[in-house]
Design an enzyme around this catalytic site. Sequence first.
Site, PDB file in Angstrom:
ATOM      1  N   ASN A 142      54.937 -34.694  -1.015  1.00 38.41           N
ATOM      2  CA  ASN A 142      55.206 -35.743  -0.033  1.00 38.41           C
ATOM      3  C   ASN A 142      55.532 -37.043  -0.746  1.00 38.41           C
ATOM      4  O   ASN A 142      54.973 -37.344  -1.803  1.00 38.41           O
ATOM      5  CB  ASN A 142      53.993 -35.961   0.875  1.00 38.41           C
ATOM      6  CG  ASN A 142      54.355 -36.880   2.023  1.00 38.41           C
ATOM      7  OD1 ASN A 142      55.083 -36.503   2.936  1.00 38.41           O
ATOM      8  ND2 ASN A 142      53.895 -38.124   1.952  1.00 38.41           N
ATOM      9  N   GLU A 205      60.379 -35.834   0.825  1.00 41.68           N
ATOM     10  CA  GLU A 205      61.344 -36.890   1.120  1.00 41.68           C
ATOM     11  C   GLU A 205      62.288 -37.116  -0.061  1.00 41.68           C
ATOM     12  O   GLU A 205      63.367 -37.672   0.110  1.00 41.68           O
ATOM     13  CB  GLU A 205      60.623 -38.186   1.497  1.00 41.68           C
ATOM     14  CG  GLU A 205      60.018 -38.192   2.910  1.00 41.68           C
ATOM     15  CD  GLU A 205      58.717 -37.417   3.035  1.00 41.68           C
ATOM     16  OE1 GLU A 205      58.203 -36.918   2.006  1.00 41.68           O
ATOM     17  OE2 GLU A 205      58.207 -37.288   4.174  1.00 41.68           O
ATOM     18  N   ASP A 254      51.349 -57.552   8.095  1.00 44.41           N
ATOM     19  CA  ASP A 254      52.181 -56.352   8.162  1.00 44.41           C
ATOM     20  C   ASP A 254      53.438 -56.628   8.993  1.00 44.41           C
ATOM     21  O   ASP A 254      53.789 -57.783   9.204  1.00 44.41           O
ATOM     22  CB  ASP A 254      51.347 -55.162   8.687  1.00 44.41           C
ATOM     23  CG  ASP A 254      51.821 -53.850   8.077  1.00 44.41           C
ATOM     24  OD1 ASP A 254      53.009 -53.522   8.223  1.00 44.41           O
ATOM     25  OD2 ASP A 254      51.013 -53.143   7.447  1.00 44.41           O
TER      26      ASP A 254
HETATM   27 MN    MN Z   1      56.195 -36.564   4.610  1.00 46.92          MN
END
Ligand code: MN
Length: 449
Positions: A142, A205, A254
């Site tokens: 990931n 990704e 954020d």
């Molecule tokens: Mn992912």
Amino acid sequence: MSLRGFLDMMERKGEVLHVREALSTRFEVSAVLEAFSQDGSILHFENIKGYDTEVIGNICGSRSRIHSALNVSDDRSLYERMIEAFRSPVKPRVVDDAAVMEVYEEPDLHKIPVLTHYEGDAGPYITSAIISARSPDGKVENVSIHRLLILDRQHLAIRLVPRHLYRLWTAAKKEGKDLDVAIAIGVHPAVSLAAASTAPFGISEFWIANKLLDNNLELIRCERVDAYAPADAELILEGRISAKKEVDEGPLVDITGTHDIRRKQPVIEVVGVMHRRDYIYQALLPGGCEHRLLMGLPREVMIYESVLKVVPDVKAVNLTVGGCGWLHAVISIEKQSEGDGKNALLAAFTGHPSLKHAVVVDSDIDIYDPRDVEWAIATRFQGGEDLIVIPNVRGSTLDPSANQNTGLTTKIGIDATRPLGVPKERFKRATIPSNRKVRELIRRLKSSS
Ligand code: MN
């Protein structure tokens, strides 16, 4: 296919502004980034007080720069490009040698010009890092972006939202193991964009990024940890997310521009650092345009794809600036049947689960102009019939008005498309016929005023 390659291209287009004044990593660089955060230039800070390393920021600060990075001309072709990458991801090559391996050293995070962005932030935060990890059996990789708080020379706190990296960390924890991670900083925009999107668990990704880069992404295997990182990165930190140690993480501004709360979050021990000899540190201003676009664009793709399944045609999707590039969407559709607007709204909420308010308009409305969208609501929307209210659904914890612990929120959908039963002309914006003489006169009047 490096950040440097992209910067050279942008330099030739005149999109890079060089800042030669000496600036502090504490508030000074972020203040300049903020001033340019609305569709502004890339900023290259060449003189950082107390550091030899230069800082670059606002790289993906405009939609058009992201289009150039992916070699597309507009948002719709960008969506199609990303959908294609999700359909047919390609594993990147692994190479043995890379520029990022020029310098290999013991970790000292204080040597990196990490920015302190806003008053009230817990400290200096790395905000552009691409973090990759593998499942204990090595089957799943990931890649995702997480904010990292500098704790001392060797330790970071990581915010782990319960998504894929969290799942890998939990799996390692069950076996009593820390989770190895590679933290890459300074990468091509396609890698950032891929890491900001969520591929199905099991699809890396990096494979998406590689497809976006026409099979030109190369990876290296880290030396001290079991993880892979982009060979073209400027800087790579090798680390381990502790199975046991947690600390206070936050507050930090954020995407909403408000401070996210403090929580107990895991600690990363950094065990190795490698970088190009003259590496550039990539900064990213939280709540700035770049943050909104990197987080928002992949979600626009999900909304586009989801809505396209229920209505004949979707013209455009915009996660709006005022809605933090995250909480508010405007979608324009080609309405064919009564009810298309509401189906589009439901599909939008499915496509982007953090979405809070959505507006659907007809294709004649410019969804990038808030006044045009408001005009559609004013003239085509009836609250008694065209409003959807969904209380107590899961939304975004980044929204300070949502329940911060459960994430529960109320979602609202506004169907501002014309009713099909009423003649179209009733809703058409009126126009005044004009000729060249009049247009020329208006141009002169305007330029003399
Ligand atoms: Mn992912």
